[in-house]
Motif scaffolding. Structure first.
Motif, short mmCIF file in Angstrom:
data_model
loop_
_atom_site.label_atom_id
_atom_site.label_comp_id
_atom_site.label_asym_id
_atom_site.label_seq_id
_atom_site.Cartn_x
_atom_site.Cartn_y
_atom_site.Cartn_z
N GLY A 42 0.82 -1.20 0.00
CA GLY A 42 0.00 0.00 0.00
C GLY A 42 0.85 1.25 0.00
O GLY A 42 2.08 1.18 0.05
N GLY A 44 0.36 5.65 1.29
CA GLY A 44 -0.58 6.54 1.95
C GLY A 44 -0.07 7.93 2.20
O GLY A 44 1.11 8.24 2.00
N LEU A 70 -9.21 2.09 -0.06
CA LEU A 70 -8.46 2.78 0.97
C LEU A 70 -9.09 2.58 2.34
O LEU A 70 -10.25 2.27 2.46
CB LEU A 70 -8.29 4.26 0.64
CG LEU A 70 -9.51 5.11 0.36
CD1 LEU A 70 -9.14 6.58 0.47
CD2 LEU A 70 -10.04 4.89 -1.04
N TRP A 113 -4.69 5.31 3.69
CA TRP A 113 -3.88 4.20 3.17
C TRP A 113 -4.56 3.56 1.96
O TRP A 113 -5.64 2.98 2.07
CB TRP A 113 -3.67 3.18 4.29
CG TRP A 113 -2.74 2.07 3.97
CD1 TRP A 113 -3.08 0.76 3.83
CD2 TRP A 113 -1.33 2.14 3.79
NE1 TRP A 113 -1.95 0.01 3.56
CE2 TRP A 113 -0.86 0.84 3.53
CE3 TRP A 113 -0.41 3.19 3.81
CZ2 TRP A 113 0.47 0.55 3.29
CZ3 TRP A 113 0.92 2.92 3.58
CH2 TRP A 113 1.37 1.61 3.32
N PHE A 114 -3.94 3.69 0.80
CA PHE A 114 -4.44 3.08 -0.44
C PHE A 114 -3.89 1.65 -0.56
O PHE A 114 -2.68 1.45 -0.45
CB PHE A 114 -3.94 3.86 -1.66
CG PHE A 114 -4.59 5.20 -1.86
CD1 PHE A 114 -5.67 5.34 -2.72
CD2 PHE A 114 -4.10 6.33 -1.23
CE1 PHE A 114 -6.25 6.57 -2.93
CE2 PHE A 114 -4.67 7.57 -1.43
CZ PHE A 114 -5.76 7.69 -2.29
#
Length: 135
Positions: A42, A44, A70, A113-114
């Motif tokens: 991830g 972010g 996310l 957070w992706f």
């Protein structure tokens, strides 16, 4: 920005553009040939609230439009890895806007957070054009 990359950088100079109030500017992730997955868990953006504040609802305007996944995390210090953060909102898929109920938890830092990025001109990239927090 928080990333699991060795250098821990993800377009850091653009970070203030996510909160500048201008819908025409944005913080964006780097462009990736493949979507996030086994090699990169991830990426972010950390929002610094200045001091611990109650976080009621976080609304994000996302760019580019497309399915991004996310989640939101909180902390009173600024951990260098995701394991040090507390999950405030479970992952969800969003297109242009995402709203998260954070339940009033008090934290100084919020992490957007992706875990999946939308396609953007042959690459995978995510971004935040506006982040608004209400208590």
């Amino acid at each position: 920005p928080l990333t699991r990359d060795f250098d821990k950088q993800e377009n850091e100079p653009q970070a203030p553009l996510a909160i500048d109030g201008d819908q025409g500017t944005a913080w964006r992730t780097e462009g990736y040939n493949d979507n996030l997955g086994p090699f990169k868990q991830g990426v972010g953006l950390v929002l610094d609230l200045g001091s611990p504040k109650p976080a009621g609802e976080l609304t994000l305007r996302l760019v580019p439009a497309g399915d991004a996944q996310l989640a939101i995390y909180g902390s009173d210090d600024r951990p260098g890895s995701l394991e040090g953060w507390t999950e405030l909102a479970k992952p969800k898929t969003a297109n242009e806007r995402a709203t998260f109920d954070l339940g009033g938890a008090r934290h100084r830092y919020l992490l957007v957070w992706f875990t999946s990025l939308p396609s953007d001109g042959g690459k995978f990239r995510g971004g935040i054009a506006d982040a608004r927090l209400t208590s």
